[in-house]
Design an enzyme around this catalytic site. Structure first.
Site, PDB file in Angstrom:
ATOM      1  N   TYR A 111       7.433   1.853 -11.330  1.00  0.00           N
ATOM      2  CA  TYR A 111       6.789   0.762 -12.070  1.00  0.00           C
ATOM      3  C   TYR A 111       7.443   0.512 -13.424  1.00  0.00           C
ATOM      4  CZ  TYR A 111       2.960   1.281  -8.650  1.00  0.00           C
ATOM      5  OH  TYR A 111       2.219   1.368  -7.507  1.00  0.00           O
ATOM      6  N   LYS A 157       8.189  13.263  -2.216  1.00  0.00           N
ATOM      7  CA  LYS A 157       8.879  12.852  -0.989  1.00  0.00           C
ATOM      8  C   LYS A 157      10.269  13.486  -1.068  1.00  0.00           C
ATOM      9  CE  LYS A 157       9.106  10.314   2.824  1.00  0.00           C
ATOM     10  NZ  LYS A 157       8.234  10.370   4.023  1.00  0.00           N
ATOM     11  N   ASP A 189       3.296  11.439   2.696  1.00  0.00           N
ATOM     12  CA  ASP A 189       2.742  10.792   3.890  1.00  0.00           C
ATOM     13  C   ASP A 189       1.726  11.701   4.586  1.00  0.00           C
ATOM     14  OD1 ASP A 189       4.943  12.396   4.406  1.00  0.00           O
ATOM     15  OD2 ASP A 189       5.904  11.028   5.826  1.00  0.00           O
ATOM     16  N   ASP A 213      -0.888   6.192  -7.626  1.00  0.00           N
ATOM     17  CA  ASP A 213      -1.599   4.913  -7.568  1.00  0.00           C
ATOM     18  C   ASP A 213      -2.242   4.761  -6.186  1.00  0.00           C
ATOM     19  OD1 ASP A 213      -2.464   2.338  -8.142  1.00  0.00           O
ATOM     20  OD2 ASP A 213      -0.516   1.412  -7.750  1.00  0.00           O
ATOM     21  N   ASP A 217      -6.493   5.472  -4.773  1.00  0.00           N
ATOM     22  CA  ASP A 217      -7.352   4.513  -4.062  1.00  0.00           C
ATOM     23  C   ASP A 217      -7.815   5.105  -2.728  1.00  0.00           C
ATOM     24  OD1 ASP A 217      -6.752   2.596  -6.122  1.00  0.00           O
ATOM     25  OD2 ASP A 217      -7.024   0.968  -4.682  1.00  0.00           O
TER      26      ASP A 217
END
Ligand code: NAD
Ligand code: IPM
Ligand code: MN
Length: 321
Positions: A111, A157, A189, A213, A217
Site C-alpha cells: 500500500y 508468503k 493462504d 488488512d 476482515d
C-alpha cells in the site's frame, strides 16, 4: 487534561463518531472534530488538510470514523488515511477479534510501495520491506504475546515472495530474544482457511500490511461481523489512531442502523493505550457488552438504531463512572 481529535470522515463514520463523542462528554474529555477523507476533499480539496494533521500530532489520541465511498475518485479519500498513518508513524495496528489479536504492519508493503503506469498500459504496485520495518512490528507482537498466552503466529508468503522470506528471517531472529514465547510461522493462504475452520487455535498473529488488512476482515467475520471490530494503531510514543476495522458502509449510511460497537471499542482501546486509564476502558467495554445484549443493531440480529445503542451504552456507563 487529555484531548481527543475526532475525524468523523464519510458514510457511517460521522454516525458512529457521534456516539463516541457522547461517551467522551460523559467521561469528561475534551474533544474536537476536524475535516478528513471525502468530507475534507469536498470542503477544502484535500483528504488530509494540514490543519487536521497538525491537530492530530498535538492530540493525546486520534479517533477516526471511516473514509471513502462512491462519491469520490477511487483511492482519493483513502489516501488521506494512508498518509495520516504514515505521518504519525503508527506502524503497529492492533485488531482484536474475539479472543484473537491480529497485529498488522500498517505503514509499509504494497500500500506504500512504488506504483505507476508504463507506456504500454501496464500498471504496477510494488511491495517492499526493510528489515527494521519488520522487526519493529514483530517486537511489538512478541511483547504483547508475553502478556497473553506466550504464543505468536507469524504469517507470510515465504514460499513465493522475497518480502515473505525477509519477514520470516527477521521474525525468527528476533524470536531468539523471546525464548519464553512459542513462535510459529504460517503461510497466509492456509492461515486464512484455518482462521475460518478453527479460530480457537489462535492467540496473537503478526503479519504484513495487506495480509493483515484481509485477515482482519476475515477474523471480524468469524467473530460476529465488522460492526464489532475495533483497532488501535500505535507507534513508539503514546499517541495512537483508533478506528473501526470497517469502512464507510455506503450501503447503510444514512439509515441510522450502523453498529457503533467497533467505534466505541476503539475508543476503549484509546483509553487503554494512549491515556492509560484502564478502569475507564474496562467500564466502557462492559457498557458496550451490555448494550449488545439489551439494544442490538440489525447487523447483530436486533432492531435498535445507532442512537438507541448509544443511549444504552451511556445509561450503563453513567452508573459506573
Ligand atoms: P465496509 O467495511 O464499509 O462495509 C462492508 C459491509 O459491512 C457492508 O455491508 C456494511 O454495511 C457492513 N458494515 C460495516 N460496518 C458496519 C457497522 N458499523 N454496522 C453495521 N454494518 C456494517 O466495506 P466496503 O463497503 O468494502 O467499503 C466502503 C468504503 O469504505 C470504501 O470506499 C473503502 O475504501 C472504505 N473503507 C474505509 C476504511 C477506513 O476508513 N478505515 C476501512 C475499510 C474500507
Ligand atoms: C482498513 C482499510 C484501509 C486499509 C483502506 C481504506 C486504506 O481497508 O483500515 O482496513 O487498507 O488499511
Ligand atoms: Mn480493511
Amino acid at each position: 487534561m487529555s484531548r481527543f481529535v475526532c475525524l468523523p470522515g464519510d458514510g457511517i463514520g460521522p454516525e458512529v463518531m457521534a456516539e463516541a463523542a457522547r461517551v467522551l462528554d460523559v467521561l469528561g474529555y475534551e474533544h474536537e472534530e476536524f475535516l478528513f477523507g471525502g468530507a475534507a476533499i469536498d470542503a477544502v480539496g484535500d483528504a488530509l488538510p494540514e490543519e487536521t494533521l497538525v491537530a492530530a500530532r498535538e492530540a493525546d489520541a486520534v479517533l477516526l470514523g471511516a473514509v471513502g465511498g462512491p462519491k469520490w475518485k477511487p483511492g482519493a479519500a483513502e489516501k488521506g488515511l494512508l498518509d495520516l498513518r504514515a505521518e504519525l508513524a503508527v506502524y503497529a495496528n492492533l485488531r482484536p477479534a474475539g479472543h484473537l489479536l491480529i497485529v498488522r504492519e500498517l505503514i509499509g508493503g504494497l500500500y506504500f510501495g512504488w506504483r505507476g503506469t508504463r507506456d504500454d498500459g501496464t500498471v504496477f504496485d510494488t511491495c517492499e520491506y526493510t528489515p527494521n520495518q519488520v522487526a519493529r512490528v514483530a517486537k511489538r507482537a512478541f511483547e504483547i504475546a508475553r502478556t497473553r498466552q506466550r504464543k505468536l503466529l507469524s504469517v507470510d508468503k515465504a514460499n513465493v515472495m522475497e518480502t515473505g522470506r525477509l519477514w520470516r528471517r527477521v521474525v525468527t531472529e528476533l524470536g531468539h530474544e523471546y525464548p519464553d514465547v512459542e513462535l510459529k510461522h504460517g503461510l497466509v493462504d492456509s492461515v486464512a482457511m484455518w482462521l475460518v475452520m478453527n479460530p480457537d487455535e489462535f492467540d496473537v498473529l503478526v503479519t504484513e500490511n495487506t495480509f493483515g488488512d484481509i485477515l482482519s476482515d476475515v477474523a471480524a467475520g468469524v467473530f460476529g461481523g465488522l460492526g464489532l471490530a475495533a483497532s488501535a494503531s500505535l507507534g513508539d510514543g503514546t499517541l495512537g489512531v483508533y478506528e473501526p476495522v470497517h469502512g464507510s458502509a455506503p450501503d447503510i449510511a444514512g439509515t441510522g442502523s450502523a453498529n457503533p460497537t467497533a467505534m466505541l471499542r476503539s475508543l476503549a482501546m484509546a483509553l487503554e493505550h494512549s491515556l492509560g486509564v484502564h478502569d475507564e476502558a474496562r467500564a466502557l467495554e462492559a457498557a458496550v457488552d451490555a448494550a449488545l445484549a439489551s439494544a442490538p443493531t440489525p447487523d447483530v440480529g436486533g432492531t435498535a438504531t445507532t442512537r438507541e445503542f448509544g443511549d444504552a451504552v451511556l445509561s450503563s456507563l453513567r452508573v459506573t463512572v
